[in-house]
Design a protein around this motif. Structure first.
Motif, PDB file in Angstrom:
ATOM      1  N   UNK A  25       0.838  -1.200   0.000  1.00  0.00           N
ATOM      2  CA  UNK A  25       0.000   0.000   0.000  1.00  0.00           C
ATOM      3  C   UNK A  25       0.875   1.253   0.000  1.00  0.00           C
ATOM      4  N   UNK A  26       1.935   1.259   0.809  1.00  0.00           N
ATOM      5  CA  UNK A  26       2.835   2.415   0.866  1.00  0.00           C
ATOM      6  C   UNK A  26       3.540   2.621  -0.478  1.00  0.00           C
ATOM      7  N   UNK A  27       4.004   1.527  -1.105  1.00  0.00           N
ATOM      8  CA  UNK A  27       4.667   1.627  -2.409  1.00  0.00           C
ATOM      9  C   UNK A  27       3.747   2.228  -3.463  1.00  0.00           C
ATOM     10  N   UNK A  28       2.447   1.975  -3.342  1.00  0.00           N
ATOM     11  CA  UNK A  28       1.466   2.459  -4.316  1.00  0.00           C
ATOM     12  C   UNK A  28       0.724   3.710  -3.844  1.00  0.00           C
ATOM     13  N   UNK A  29       1.203   4.288  -2.738  1.00  0.00           N
ATOM     14  CA  UNK A  29       0.626   5.523  -2.171  1.00  0.00           C
ATOM     15  C   UNK A  29      -0.879   5.420  -1.921  1.00  0.00           C
ATOM     16  N   UNK A  30      -1.306   4.250  -1.454  1.00  0.00           N
ATOM     17  CA  UNK A  30      -2.713   4.029  -1.120  1.00  0.00           C
ATOM     18  C   UNK A  30      -3.005   4.568   0.273  1.00  0.00           C
ATOM     19  N   UNK A  31      -4.235   4.954   0.498  1.00  0.00           N
ATOM     20  CA  UNK A  31      -4.641   5.451   1.812  1.00  0.00           C
ATOM     21  C   UNK A  31      -5.343   4.391   2.645  1.00  0.00           C
ATOM     22  N   UNK A  32      -5.688   3.272   2.008  1.00  0.00           N
ATOM     23  CA  UNK A  32      -6.357   2.198   2.731  1.00  0.00           C
ATOM     24  C   UNK A  32      -6.368   0.926   1.916  1.00  0.00           C
ATOM     25  N   UNK A  33      -6.806  -0.132   2.559  1.00  0.00           N
ATOM     26  CA  UNK A  33      -6.947  -1.429   1.905  1.00  0.00           C
ATOM     27  C   UNK A  33      -8.371  -1.901   2.120  1.00  0.00           C
ATOM     28  N   UNK A  34      -9.061  -2.211   1.021  1.00  0.00           N
ATOM     29  CA  UNK A  34     -10.457  -2.636   1.100  1.00  0.00           C
ATOM     30  C   UNK A  34     -10.600  -4.158   1.162  1.00  0.00           C
ATOM     31  N   UNK A  35      -9.671  -4.873   0.488  1.00  0.00           N
ATOM     32  CA  UNK A  35      -9.824  -6.324   0.391  1.00  0.00           C
ATOM     33  C   UNK A  35      -8.463  -6.983   0.274  1.00  0.00           C
ATOM     34  N   UNK A  36      -8.332  -8.104   0.981  1.00  0.00           N
ATOM     35  CA  UNK A  36      -7.125  -8.931   0.922  1.00  0.00           C
ATOM     36  C   UNK A  36      -7.582 -10.340   0.557  1.00  0.00           C
ATOM     37  N   UNK A  37      -7.061 -10.862  -0.561  1.00  0.00           N
ATOM     38  CA  UNK A  37      -7.430 -12.216  -1.001  1.00  0.00           C
ATOM     39  C   UNK A  37      -6.203 -13.110  -0.904  1.00  0.00           C
ATOM     40  N   UNK A  38      -6.362 -14.237  -0.217  1.00  0.00           N
ATOM     41  CA  UNK A  38      -5.273 -15.200  -0.053  1.00  0.00           C
ATOM     42  C   UNK A  38      -5.726 -16.580  -0.511  1.00  0.00           C
ATOM     43  N   UNK A  39      -4.741 -17.393  -0.889  1.00  0.00           N
ATOM     44  CA  UNK A  39      -4.982 -18.791  -1.230  1.00  0.00           C
ATOM     45  C   UNK A  39      -4.238 -19.618  -0.183  1.00  0.00           C
ATOM     46  N   UNK A  40      -4.969 -20.553   0.453  1.00  0.00           N
ATOM     47  CA  UNK A  40      -4.392 -21.404   1.487  1.00  0.00           C
ATOM     48  C   UNK A  40      -4.551 -22.856   1.063  1.00  0.00           C
ATOM     49  N   UNK A  41      -3.448 -23.547   0.914  1.00  0.00           N
ATOM     50  CA  UNK A  41      -3.474 -24.954   0.525  1.00  0.00           C
ATOM     51  C   UNK A  41      -3.925 -25.845   1.667  1.00  0.00           C
ATOM     52  N   UNK A  42      -4.607 -26.932   1.315  1.00  0.00           N
ATOM     53  CA  UNK A  42      -5.110 -27.854   2.335  1.00  0.00           C
ATOM     54  C   UNK A  42      -3.985 -28.513   3.124  1.00  0.00           C
ATOM     55  N   UNK A  43      -2.787 -28.571   2.556  1.00  0.00           N
ATOM     56  CA  UNK A  43      -1.645 -29.168   3.253  1.00  0.00           C
ATOM     57  C   UNK A  43      -0.666 -28.115   3.784  1.00  0.00           C
ATOM     58  N   UNK A  44      -1.086 -26.863   3.836  1.00  0.00           N
ATOM     59  CA  UNK A  44      -0.185 -25.780   4.249  1.00  0.00           C
ATOM     60  C   UNK A  44       0.099 -25.783   5.746  1.00  0.00           C
ATOM     61  N   UNK A  45      -0.739 -26.459   6.511  1.00  0.00           N
ATOM     62  CA  UNK A  45      -0.577 -26.438   7.960  1.00  0.00           C
ATOM     63  C   UNK A  45      -1.186 -25.201   8.595  1.00  0.00           C
ATOM     64  N   UNK A  46      -1.928 -24.438   7.806  1.00  0.00           N
ATOM     65  CA  UNK A  46      -2.554 -23.213   8.275  1.00  0.00           C
ATOM     66  C   UNK A  46      -4.055 -23.449   8.400  1.00  0.00           C
ATOM     67  N   UNK A  47      -4.611 -23.097   9.548  1.00  0.00           N
ATOM     68  CA  UNK A  47      -6.032 -23.281   9.815  1.00  0.00           C
ATOM     69  C   UNK A  47      -6.787 -22.011   9.402  1.00  0.00           C
ATOM     70  N   UNK A  48      -7.645 -22.083   8.361  1.00  0.00           N
ATOM     71  CA  UNK A  48      -8.330 -20.884   7.860  1.00  0.00           C
ATOM     72  C   UNK A  48      -9.107 -20.102   8.922  1.00  0.00           C
ATOM     73  N   UNK A  49      -9.808 -20.763   9.824  1.00  0.00           N
ATOM     74  CA  UNK A  49     -10.582 -20.037  10.840  1.00  0.00           C
ATOM     75  C   UNK A  49      -9.664 -19.243  11.766  1.00  0.00           C
ATOM     76  N   UNK A  50      -8.504 -19.801  12.096  1.00  0.00           N
ATOM     77  CA  UNK A  50      -7.548 -19.072  12.935  1.00  0.00           C
ATOM     78  C   UNK A  50      -6.938 -17.901  12.186  1.00  0.00           C
TER      79      UNK A  50
END
Length: 115
Positions: A18-43
């Motif tokens: 955001x700073x590199x692009x001189x944005x004043x805010x962020x409206x949406x963050x989209x991520x992809x999480x693999x089923x074997x990533x070891x990351x729990x989506x709810x957490x």
């Protein structure tokens, strides 16, 4: 809960972009999480809701896509997305496979806001 440190790094990355692009805010963050990533989506969601309040991500929506397990078979050459977590080629039942997807966590899109 390593999700807190992962989300902290994600928010830092978002703030830097955001700073590199001189944005004043962020409206949406989209991520992809693999089923074997070891990351729990709810957490991840809980940690994002907690950490976003102090910075430019305040009010941002988090979108998560769950990436399935993907296999490439060295024996028959098939690329497959099995219905369950199995380490066999669904086409030929070979164990000579390579995991080609489902282990990642990636920042896919960032929707920036400008005044």
């Amino acid at each position: 809960m390593h999700e807190f440190s992962i989300v902290s790094a994600l928010i830092n990355q978002c703030e830097e972009l955001a700073a590199e692009n001189k944005a004043t805010g962020i409206a949406r963050v989209a991520v992809k999480i693999g089923v074997l990533s070891g990351v729990e989506p709810q957490l991840v969601k809980t940690a994002f809701d907690t950490f976003r309040e102090d910075g430019i991500c305040r009010g941002a929506e988090l979108e998560m896509e769950i990436a399935p397990l993907e296999l490439d078979c060295h024996a028959c050459g098939a690329h497959s997305i099995p219905d369950d977590i199995a380490y066999l080629c669904p086409a030929c039942n070979s164990r000579d496979i390579k995991i080609s997807g489902g282990e990642e966590m990636l920042l896919m899109q960032l929707e920036l806001m400008y005044d």
